[in-house]
Scaffold this motif. Structure first.
Motif, PDB file in Angstrom:
ATOM      1  N   ALA A 164      19.280  37.278  -2.180  1.00 36.66           N
ATOM      2  CA  ALA A 164      20.551  37.227  -1.455  1.00 36.66           C
ATOM      3  C   ALA A 164      20.316  37.327   0.053  1.00 36.66           C
ATOM      4  O   ALA A 164      20.964  36.621   0.838  1.00 36.66           O
ATOM      5  CB  ALA A 164      21.472  38.352  -1.928  1.00 36.66           C
ATOM      6  N   LEU A 165      19.389  38.182   0.466  1.00 36.74           N
ATOM      7  CA  LEU A 165      19.079  38.306   1.894  1.00 36.74           C
ATOM      8  C   LEU A 165      18.494  37.009   2.444  1.00 36.74           C
ATOM      9  O   LEU A 165      18.855  36.569   3.544  1.00 36.74           O
ATOM     10  CB  LEU A 165      18.103  39.466   2.128  1.00 36.74           C
ATOM     11  CG  LEU A 165      18.668  40.868   1.892  1.00 36.74           C
ATOM     12  CD1 LEU A 165      17.551  41.911   1.937  1.00 36.74           C
ATOM     13  CD2 LEU A 165      19.747  41.192   2.907  1.00 36.74           C
ATOM     14  N   LEU A 166      17.603  36.392   1.686  1.00 35.32           N
ATOM     15  CA  LEU A 166      17.013  35.125   2.121  1.00 35.32           C
ATOM     16  C   LEU A 166      18.058  34.018   2.187  1.00 35.32           C
ATOM     17  O   LEU A 166      18.067  33.217   3.130  1.00 35.32           O
ATOM     18  CB  LEU A 166      15.867  34.726   1.195  1.00 35.32           C
ATOM     19  CG  LEU A 166      14.607  35.592   1.286  1.00 35.32           C
ATOM     20  CD1 LEU A 166      13.620  35.224   0.185  1.00 35.32           C
ATOM     21  CD2 LEU A 166      13.963  35.476   2.653  1.00 35.32           C
ATOM     22  N   GLN A 177      22.655  31.492   7.910  1.00 38.45           N
ATOM     23  CA  GLN A 177      22.777  31.789   9.337  1.00 38.45           C
ATOM     24  C   GLN A 177      22.003  30.769  10.176  1.00 38.45           C
ATOM     25  O   GLN A 177      22.488  30.325  11.224  1.00 38.45           O
ATOM     26  CB  GLN A 177      22.278  33.214   9.634  1.00 38.45           C
ATOM     27  CG  GLN A 177      23.139  34.316   9.044  1.00 38.45           C
ATOM     28  CD  GLN A 177      24.563  34.276   9.559  1.00 38.45           C
ATOM     29  OE1 GLN A 177      24.803  34.051  10.749  1.00 38.45           O
ATOM     30  NE2 GLN A 177      25.527  34.462   8.666  1.00 38.45           N
ATOM     31  N   GLN A 178      20.814  30.387   9.714  1.00 42.97           N
ATOM     32  CA  GLN A 178      20.026  29.380  10.432  1.00 42.97           C
ATOM     33  C   GLN A 178      20.744  28.038  10.435  1.00 42.97           C
ATOM     34  O   GLN A 178      20.790  27.357  11.477  1.00 42.97           O
ATOM     35  CB  GLN A 178      18.647  29.225   9.785  1.00 42.97           C
ATOM     36  CG  GLN A 178      17.725  30.397  10.005  1.00 42.97           C
ATOM     37  CD  GLN A 178      16.408  30.248   9.247  1.00 42.97           C
ATOM     38  OE1 GLN A 178      16.093  29.175   8.753  1.00 42.97           O
ATOM     39  NE2 GLN A 178      15.656  31.327   9.157  1.00 42.97           N
ATOM     40  N   GLN A 179      21.311  27.652   9.301  1.00 42.58           N
ATOM     41  CA  GLN A 179      22.045  26.385   9.223  1.00 42.58           C
ATOM     42  C   GLN A 179      23.262  26.412  10.141  1.00 42.58           C
ATOM     43  O   GLN A 179      23.543  25.432  10.849  1.00 42.58           O
ATOM     44  CB  GLN A 179      22.471  26.097   7.778  1.00 42.58           C
ATOM     45  CG  GLN A 179      21.326  25.751   6.863  1.00 42.58           C
ATOM     46  CD  GLN A 179      21.755  25.658   5.396  1.00 42.58           C
ATOM     47  OE1 GLN A 179      22.786  26.188   5.010  1.00 42.58           O
ATOM     48  NE2 GLN A 179      20.940  25.008   4.590  1.00 42.58           N
ATOM     49  N   LEU A 180      23.981  27.512  10.130  1.00 41.23           N
ATOM     50  CA  LEU A 180      25.161  27.647  10.983  1.00 41.23           C
ATOM     51  C   LEU A 180      24.765  27.550  12.452  1.00 41.23           C
ATOM     52  O   LEU A 180      25.435  26.878  13.250  1.00 41.23           O
ATOM     53  CB  LEU A 180      25.861  28.982  10.694  1.00 41.23           C
ATOM     54  CG  LEU A 180      27.143  29.269  11.459  1.00 41.23           C
ATOM     55  CD1 LEU A 180      28.193  28.195  11.186  1.00 41.23           C
ATOM     56  CD2 LEU A 180      27.671  30.644  11.095  1.00 41.23           C
ATOM     57  N   LYS A 181      23.670  28.185  12.818  1.00 39.01           N
ATOM     58  CA  LYS A 181      23.187  28.139  14.196  1.00 39.01           C
ATOM     59  C   LYS A 181      22.829  26.704  14.595  1.00 39.01           C
ATOM     60  O   LYS A 181      23.169  26.253  15.695  1.00 39.01           O
ATOM     61  CB  LYS A 181      21.973  29.060  14.334  1.00 39.01           C
ATOM     62  CG  LYS A 181      21.481  29.242  15.733  1.00 39.01           C
ATOM     63  CD  LYS A 181      20.330  30.246  15.763  1.00 39.01           C
ATOM     64  CE  LYS A 181      19.808  30.437  17.168  1.00 39.01           C
ATOM     65  NZ  LYS A 181      18.702  31.394  17.207  1.00 39.01           N
TER      66      LYS A 181
END
Length: 64
Positions: free
Chosen positions: A39-41, A47-51
């Motif tokens: 879940a953390l990964l 978050q990386q995709q959103l960024k």
């Protein structure tokens, strides 16, 4: 002659059953820990995709 498996005495049966129960709980604990890591990964990936998407949107806005 074939040898029949012997039935363990009650103390041995109790010890073995206790060991099995403990092993089951340890496996359940490990499974939950792995699920937490997963879940953390997944969250990090989101978050990386959103960024990246926000960065692309910002770059496209600056070009216009």
């Amino acid at each position: 002659m074939t040898q029949q498996p012997r039935i363990p005495d009650s103390a041995t049966s109790k010890r073995l059953l206790d060991n099995l129960r403990r092993s089951r709980l340890e496996l359940a604990e490990s499974n939950l820990e792995l699920a937490e890591i997963s879940a953390l990964l997944e969250n990090d990936l989101r978050q990386q995709q959103l960024k990246r998407v926000r960065g692309s949107l910002q770059n496209n806005t600056e070009r216009v």
